[in-house]
Design a protein around this motif. Structure first.
Motif, short mmCIF file in Angstrom:
data_model
loop_
_atom_site.label_atom_id
_atom_site.label_comp_id
_atom_site.label_asym_id
_atom_site.label_seq_id
_atom_site.Cartn_x
_atom_site.Cartn_y
_atom_site.Cartn_z
N GLN A 1 33.40 53.03 50.78
CA GLN A 1 34.58 53.89 50.80
C GLN A 1 35.12 53.99 52.23
OE1 GLN A 1 36.12 55.44 48.11
NE2 GLN A 1 34.80 54.01 47.01
N VAL A 2 36.43 53.75 52.36
CA VAL A 2 37.09 53.74 53.66
C VAL A 2 38.40 54.51 53.52
CG1 VAL A 2 38.05 52.27 55.47
CG2 VAL A 2 36.18 51.44 54.08
N SER A 3 38.78 55.22 54.56
CA SER A 3 40.07 55.91 54.58
C SER A 3 41.21 54.90 54.53
CB SER A 3 40.20 56.76 55.84
OG SER A 3 41.52 57.22 55.99
N LYS A 4 42.31 55.24 53.87
CA LYS A 4 43.48 54.35 53.83
C LYS A 4 44.07 54.15 55.21
CE LYS A 4 46.10 54.17 49.90
NZ LYS A 4 47.16 54.63 49.02
N ARG A 5 43.84 55.10 56.10
CA ARG A 5 44.40 55.03 57.46
C ARG A 5 43.47 54.34 58.46
NH1 ARG A 5 46.89 61.10 57.89
NH2 ARG A 5 48.40 60.84 56.22
N ALA A 6 42.30 53.92 58.02
CA ALA A 6 41.33 53.30 58.93
C ALA A 6 41.87 51.96 59.44
CB ALA A 6 40.00 53.09 58.23
N LEU A 7 41.64 51.68 60.71
CA LEU A 7 42.07 50.41 61.29
C LEU A 7 41.09 49.30 60.99
CD1 LEU A 7 43.38 51.67 64.74
CD2 LEU A 7 44.68 51.16 62.67
N SER A 8 39.84 49.67 60.72
CA SER A 8 38.83 48.69 60.32
C SER A 8 37.76 49.39 59.50
CB SER A 8 38.20 48.00 61.54
OG SER A 8 37.47 48.94 62.29
N CYS A 9 37.04 48.63 58.71
CA CYS A 9 35.97 49.19 57.88
C CYS A 9 34.75 49.47 58.76
CB CYS A 9 35.59 48.19 56.78
SG CYS A 9 34.19 48.72 55.78
N PRO A 10 34.20 50.68 58.70
CA PRO A 10 33.03 50.98 59.51
C PRO A 10 31.78 50.24 59.03
CG PRO A 10 33.58 52.86 58.14
CD PRO A 10 34.65 51.84 57.95
N GLY A 11 31.78 49.77 57.79
CA GLY A 11 30.61 49.08 57.25
C GLY A 11 30.54 47.62 57.65
N CYS A 12 31.65 46.89 57.47
CA CYS A 12 31.62 45.45 57.71
C CYS A 12 32.54 44.99 58.83
CB CYS A 12 31.97 44.70 56.43
SG CYS A 12 33.66 44.96 55.87
N GLY A 13 33.46 45.87 59.26
CA GLY A 13 34.37 45.51 60.34
C GLY A 13 35.64 44.81 59.90
N GLU A 14 35.88 44.74 58.60
CA GLU A 14 37.12 44.11 58.10
C GLU A 14 38.33 44.82 58.68
OE1 GLU A 14 39.95 41.98 56.16
OE2 GLU A 14 37.82 41.50 56.21
N LEU B 1 40.63 57.88 49.90
CA LEU B 1 39.68 56.82 50.21
C LEU B 1 39.92 55.64 49.27
CD1 LEU B 1 36.40 58.89 50.62
CD2 LEU B 1 37.87 58.03 52.42
N ILE B 2 39.66 54.45 49.80
CA ILE B 2 39.73 53.23 49.00
C ILE B 2 38.44 52.46 49.20
CG2 ILE B 2 42.25 53.03 49.13
CD1 ILE B 2 41.79 50.86 51.30
N ALA B 3 38.15 51.55 48.30
CA ALA B 3 36.97 50.70 48.46
C ALA B 3 37.34 49.51 49.34
CB ALA B 3 36.48 50.22 47.11
N CYS B 4 36.50 49.21 50.30
CA CYS B 4 36.72 48.04 51.16
C CYS B 4 36.63 46.79 50.27
CB CYS B 4 35.67 47.99 52.25
SG CYS B 4 35.77 46.50 53.28
N PRO B 5 37.58 45.86 50.37
CA PRO B 5 37.55 44.67 49.53
C PRO B 5 36.41 43.71 49.85
CG PRO B 5 39.38 44.57 51.06
CD PRO B 5 38.76 45.91 51.22
N VAL B 6 35.80 43.86 51.02
CA VAL B 6 34.72 42.95 51.41
C VAL B 6 33.35 43.53 51.08
CG1 VAL B 6 33.68 41.74 53.36
CG2 VAL B 6 36.15 41.97 53.24
#
Length: 68
Positions: free
Chosen positions: A12-25, A3-8
């Motif tokens: 916590q977001v998976s490194k393989r995620a296509l977008s952040c589930p929290g903000c949509g980045e 997991l990594i922290a979303c920069p926006v």
């Protein structure tokens, strides 16, 4: 799954995620590399503009000084 922290939004977001589930980045794992690339492109455009301005304004003045 790392997991990594979303920069926006800092969630916590998976490194393989296509977008952040929290903000949509989109693609939060590549956020900083994208910004670095855009920053370099911006500064390249600035330096090219300065070079063109010098070529158009300063070079003719220097050439006139050497002709006399």
């Amino acid at each position: 799954m790392p997991l990594i922290a979303c920069p926006v939004c800092e969630k916590q977001v998976s490194k393989r995620a296509l977008s952040c589930p929290g903000c949509g980045e989109p693609d939060p794992a590549r956020y900083h590399s994208r910004n670095t690339w855009l920053g370099r492109l911006f500064w390249l455009a600035v330096w090219v503009g300065i070079g063109a301005l010098v070529w158009i304004k300063v070079v003719p003045l220097v050439m006139d000084l050497f002709k006399q």
